[in-house]
Scaffold this motif. Structure first.
Motif, PDB file in Angstrom:
ATOM      1  N   GLY A 163      41.283 140.978 -17.646  1.00  0.00           N
ATOM      2  CA  GLY A 163      40.264 140.355 -16.812  1.00  0.00           C
ATOM      3  C   GLY A 163      39.675 139.131 -17.497  1.00  0.00           C
ATOM      4  N   GLY A 164      39.287 138.169 -16.709  1.00  0.00           N
ATOM      5  CA  GLY A 164      38.790 136.918 -17.272  1.00  0.00           C
ATOM      6  C   GLY A 164      39.933 135.944 -17.475  1.00  0.00           C
ATOM      7  N   GLY A 165      41.139 136.420 -17.221  1.00  0.00           N
ATOM      8  CA  GLY A 165      42.325 135.584 -17.442  1.00  0.00           C
ATOM      9  C   GLY A 165      42.368 134.363 -16.551  1.00  0.00           C
ATOM     10  N   SER A 166      41.837 134.471 -15.343  1.00  0.00           N
ATOM     11  CA  SER A 166      41.889 133.315 -14.429  1.00  0.00           C
ATOM     12  C   SER A 166      41.171 132.128 -15.037  1.00  0.00           C
ATOM     13  N   ILE A 199      36.895 139.176  -5.437  1.00  0.00           N
ATOM     14  CA  ILE A 199      37.839 138.670  -6.437  1.00  0.00           C
ATOM     15  C   ILE A 199      39.211 138.438  -5.784  1.00  0.00           C
ATOM     16  N   ASN A 206      40.755 134.756  -5.987  1.00  0.00           N
ATOM     17  CA  ASN A 206      42.030 134.542  -6.674  1.00  0.00           C
ATOM     18  C   ASN A 206      43.147 134.089  -5.736  1.00  0.00           C
ATOM     19  N   ARG A 256      42.535 130.478  -6.031  1.00  0.00           N
ATOM     20  CA  ARG A 256      42.933 130.020  -7.373  1.00  0.00           C
ATOM     21  C   ARG A 256      44.447 129.906  -7.495  1.00  0.00           C
ATOM     22  N   ASP A 263      41.177 144.818 -14.412  1.00  0.00           N
ATOM     23  CA  ASP A 263      39.735 144.749 -14.138  1.00  0.00           C
ATOM     24  C   ASP A 263      39.496 144.545 -12.646  1.00  0.00           C
ATOM     25  N   VAL A 264      40.432 145.020 -11.851  1.00  0.00           N
ATOM     26  CA  VAL A 264      40.260 144.886 -10.398  1.00  0.00           C
ATOM     27  C   VAL A 264      40.483 146.255  -9.760  1.00  0.00           C
ATOM     28  N   VAL A 270      46.440 140.312  -8.215  1.00  0.00           N
ATOM     29  CA  VAL A 270      45.065 139.784  -8.245  1.00  0.00           C
ATOM     30  C   VAL A 270      44.551 139.637  -9.675  1.00  0.00           C
ATOM     31  N   ILE A 271      44.871 140.577 -10.530  1.00  0.00           N
ATOM     32  CA  ILE A 271      44.327 140.557 -11.893  1.00  0.00           C
ATOM     33  C   ILE A 271      44.709 139.229 -12.561  1.00  0.00           C
ATOM     34  N   ALA A 272      43.697 138.530 -13.024  1.00  0.00           N
ATOM     35  CA  ALA A 272      43.884 137.200 -13.639  1.00  0.00           C
ATOM     36  C   ALA A 272      44.713 136.282 -12.741  1.00  0.00           C
ATOM     37  N   SER A 273      44.658 136.520 -11.468  1.00  0.00           N
ATOM     38  CA  SER A 273      45.365 135.736 -10.447  1.00  0.00           C
ATOM     39  C   SER A 273      46.889 135.832 -10.581  1.00  0.00           C
TER      40      SER A 273
END
Ligand SMILES: Nc1ncnc2c1ncn2[C@@H]1O[C@H](COP(=O)(O)OP(=O)(O)OP(=O)(O)O)[C@@H](O)[C@H]1O
Ligand SMILES: O=C(O)[C@H](O)CO
Length: 849
Positions: free
Chosen positions: A177-180, A209, A213, A216, A243-244, A251-254
């Protein structure tokens, strides 16, 4: 009396609701304050999802060191291993990967949040740090989780590394998570600033999110499968810490290694929904118009293995276990808590209210409408795995304190420019909700924390609140509504009591969404007071000892039951119940800490440390309780007005010991029944701190309240209930003999010697020998005459079990007939068990003669 005759046998058989606190409560009794427990559980949740252990569970090397095993897949290693990573947990993941694969690693690049390395170094978390001469290049960026130039540089370095790979290479991608924000590579002509503005606007307007994303991915070179495409034809293995909600890899970190399944129409739909379509920069429109003709098609990801290595399910499972070890009935409500933060807060507020009525069924319950409202709210939130029924059932079983756990990520629609985060805002809103619902004599605490340790752009991970929040805030002149209107939750919590409600963990090095903990702990101790006719105020308020003394005097007529609401040794609210009418009197701010010091001066035994603020009935509670005092039943002396009661109570003398859980509560002894119970040789004493304290006393009244049942069935009030026998009488002389000096307690001259009605004698006598904390409830007829039987409801083993883990499972209260033919000798000091109070001819079921 005839009516009572019919009622009694039924009363005797009534399946009394067991109020069981099992053995582990003894551990709960280690008396950590609730807030400490909450923080401990939060930390244990985070500890369970630290990146290293999760990575090690997924990756291994074959004994020859030639093959990398990822779950059940194997990959050939021949100096061909590269590593990239981006996300809040990636430093620890990379450290663990380096530890395992260092010799095979050719090169690596990771993008991690600014300051995380220093934070880990400061915290001495060596296992989260790369080796001194690591082959992994580290970029720190994305201050406050927003893409910036540093993150852009990192993204370019990652892209370059990926693009240079060949079909012989293996790329390990570490994602969390936070990867985007840590991998921004906008498709030209979109600039970093334009992308930043758009994502900020979407987030502020409450986009989920998934929505965020989707946009994104469409505007990024590396998201939505772009990284996988860049690495092609190399093999790609992505290890993903989710983290989703629901762990959707796209979705995670897009989803940089997952082909995007979204199209431009999806994006336009989202932009429309948040009113952003019209104001889009030209560059974004250009990219969107090209997007459908240039998708990162699924064919580009056939060379990828995406593996979820951990999620908040693991964190919740660990916290659940820890909660159980502390003596809670712990239920995971959901690992997918989502929705608008306001609705989520309403849900928790109402849940606490409904839960309270299940945990304390002897009190007025939540209405059917409130129950329905709770279910409606739950349905609106659309939480896929919500275990609401299970949670409610667990409470209704009445096995003691409950801890509800949830994971997820509600969304906040930013309206103001204040400083805050999702978790602090949720906590503040839940605190405000608590004010709406009377929670009664029960400890409630709600904690919300981000597992990454950083809630929004703040230093805190989250915050915890109790129903006292509103009064605490008011005492400091803080208006919760104003802070909420400005999304200024962090400022609120910083100002409130010097920030004690804030959860500070520092960056944790992991990230599996948020954790919500809702603690519900029946926490009442009880005492009796009395009203002396002719006096304008309550005579004495105190524990059962005073109540008994009062009842033993002919001139006292009403027994009040005082519920004390305690958090650890701190009393935070009082509730008085006129026990015959069952009406509540609110005794807000019953005493101030000054009174305690007064008590100390008088040498009245162990004292509480003064720990204001003292009261915490919410306005709603006060109104509710006070409104019950308006119609005093005929014949009873009642305070008509809440204020008057309050004033009277305040003026009066009281014994501060009554406000503390008694001291003899831990490891009291053992025995299989009350009669074989052996008090332990020594008992912990009240040190005035949390240490060594018991859980608050259990209620004296049986939960299913036979008194209320008797009253409603008999249509009259033949009983004077509430004559509790209190452990403080243990070892005291019984009535009839000169009153001894109560240790640390100034005996009122002549208060009970020789003046007690016959009906009180068994109780007093029994009290003199009864094990501590096993207070029976004695029902005496309102006008006891010679030859009248009494009904004694014995808590029996269950009360003992609640304080001694060695005792067997409780059976519930056992009613006992105490008949007037009890040998006088038994009433003069030698009574050691309830059986001794029976004459031998007593019927099995009590009967009134
Ligand atoms: N003043 C504020 N009050 C309440 N919430 C805020 C405030 N400012 C930001 N937020 C919320 O904080 C969230 C961003 O927080 P954070 O940086 O912790 O993100 P995150 O979702 O945990 O990040 P990631 O999922 O990328 O790890 C956003 O949802 C935003 O709406
Ligand atoms: O980075 C992101 O996109 C969020 O943390 C969701 O994974």
């Amino acid at each position: 009396m005839a009516a009572a005759l019919q009622v009694l046998p039924r009363l005797a058989r009534a399946p009394l609701h067991p109020f069981l606190w099992g053995g582990p409560v003894a551990r709960l009794a280690s008396s950590m304050a609730l807030a400490e427990q909450a923080q401990q559980l939060f930390e244990s949740a985070v500890g369970a999802v630290l990146p290293g252990p999760m990575l090690h569970r997924t990756l291994s090397l074959d004994p020859g060191g030639r093959q990398l095993k990822v779950r059940d897949r194997s990959f050939q290693l021949k100096q061909n291993l590269y590593l990239v990573g981006f996300g809040k947990a990636v430093l620890g993941m990379a450290a663990a990967a380096e530890e395992l694969l260092g010799q095979h690693l050719v090169q690596g690049v990771i993008s991690i949040p600014k300051g995380i390395r220093a934070a880990m170094e400061r915290a001495g978390k060596q296992e989260m740090l790369l080796k001194p001469h690591s082959r992994v290049q580290v970029f720190e960026g994305a201050q406050d989780n927003l893409p910036d130039r540093d993150a852009l540089r990192a993204a370019l370095a990652i892209q370059q590394l990926a693009e240079g790979l060949t079909a012989d290479d293996l790329l390990l991608v570490l994602i969390s998570g936070g990867g985007s924000a840590l991998l921004p590579a906008p498709i030209p002509p979109v600039t970093l600033e334009e992308k930043q503005t758009l994502t900020k606007l979407l987030a502020a307007r409450g986009a989920t999110i998934q929505e965020l994303n989707t946009i994104r991915k469409t505007l990024s070179q590396l998201k939505g499968g772009g990284l996988a495409q860049a690495a092609y034809p190399a093999q790609v293995v992505s290890l993903i810490l989710s983290d989703v909600v629901g762990d959707p890899v796209e979705v995670i970190a897009s989803g940089p290694t997952v082909a995007s399944s979204h199209n431009v129409q999806d994006c336009l739909h989202i932009l429309n929904r948040y009113g952003l379509r019209a104001a889009l920069p030209r560059s974004v429109k250009t990219v969107l118009s090209r997007a459908d003709s240039d998708p990162h098609g699924p064919h580009t990801c056939g060379h990828v293995l995406n593996v979820i290595i951990g999620s908040n399910v693991l964190a919740l499972a660990e916290a659940q276990q820890q909660a159980e070890a502390l003596g809670y009935q712990a239920v995971v409500l959901s690992a997918a808590m989502q929705g608008d933060v306001k609705s989520v807060a309403q849900f928790y507020g109402l849940l606490a209210h409904v839960a309270r009525t299940r945990l304390t069924p002897f009190m007025a319950g939540a209405s059917v409408e409130e129950d329905a409202q709770l279910h409606e709210l739950a349905a609106e939130l659309q939480i896929p795995d919500l275990q609401l029924e299970k949670a409610l059932e667990t409470m209704a079983q009445g096995r003691g304190p409950v801890c509800l756990l949830a994971g997820g990520e509600p969304t906040v629609q930013l309206q103001g420019s204040g400083k805050g985060g999702r978790n602090q805002e949720l906590a503040l809103r839940v605190g405000a909700e608590f004010r709406r619902w009377p929670l009664g004599p029960i400890d409630v605490l709600f904690l919300s924390g981000g597992t990454d340790g950083q809630d929004g752009p703040t230093e805190a991970a989250g915050a915890w609140v109790t129903p006292e929040l509103a009064s605490e805030a008011a005492a400091e002149g803080l208006d919760m509504a104003t802070f909420l209107a400005h999304n200024d939750s962090h400022t609120f919590f910083c100002r409130l009591q010097g920030g004690v409600h804030l959860l500070h963990t520092g960056m944790t090095g992991t990230n599996v969404m948020d954790t919500h903990l809702l603690f519900l702990r029946p926490c009442m101790s009880i005492g009796t007071g009395y009203k002396v006719p002719g006096k304008s105020k309550i005579g004495e308020l105190g524990t059962g000892a005073e109540g008994l003394a009062a009842m033993s005097r002919r001139d006292s007529s009403i027994v009040y039951v005082i519920w004390q609401k305690t958090m650890c040794s701190r009393v935070v609210g009082f509730y008085l119940k006129e026990s015959i009418s069952g009406r509540w009197i609110c005794a807000e701010k019953l005493c101030a800490s000054g009174d305690l010091r007064e008590g100390e001066k008088e040498g009245r035994g162990p004292e509480l440390e003064p720990v204001g603020p003292w009261c915490s009935l919410t306005e709603a509670e006060s109104d509710l309780l006070a409104s019950g005092t308006r119609q005093a039943p005929a014949g009873n002396v009642m305070y008509e007005e809440h204020d008057e009661a309050q004033a009277a109570v305040k003026e009066d003398w009281f014994d501060p010991r009554g406000k503390v859980s008694p001291v003899q509560t831990l490891h009291l002894g053992s025995g299989s029944s009350p009669s074989t119970f052996q008090p332990a040789a020594s008992t912990p004493t009240n040190t005035g701190t949390c240490e060594g304290h018991s859980p608050p006393m259990v209620p004296l009244l049986p939960p299913s309240n036979p008194i209320a049942a008797a009253r409603s069935e008999a249509g009259s009030e033949p009983w004077t209930p509430g004559l509790g026998i209190h452990s403080s009488l243990q070892g005291q002389a019984i009535p009839g003999s000169p009153a001894p000096a109560h240790p640390g307690h100034p005996q009122k001259p002549g208060s009970w010697a020789g003046t007690e009605p016959a009906s009180s004698r068994p109780a007093l006598s029994l009290a003199a020998n009864w094990p501590p904390l096993c207070p029976p409830l004695l029902l005496t007829p309102r006008a006891p005459e010679a030859g009248t039987s009494l009904l004694l409801l014995l808590p029996g083993a269950e009360k003992l079990a609640s304080h001694s883990p060695h005792l067997p499972a409780p059976q519930g209260y056992s009613p006992l007939c105490l008949c007037p033919q009890i040998p006088k000798a038994h009433l003069s000091g030698a009574v050691s068990s309830p059986e001794a109070l029976q004459c031998g001819n007593c019927p099995e079921e009590p009967v009134l003669s």
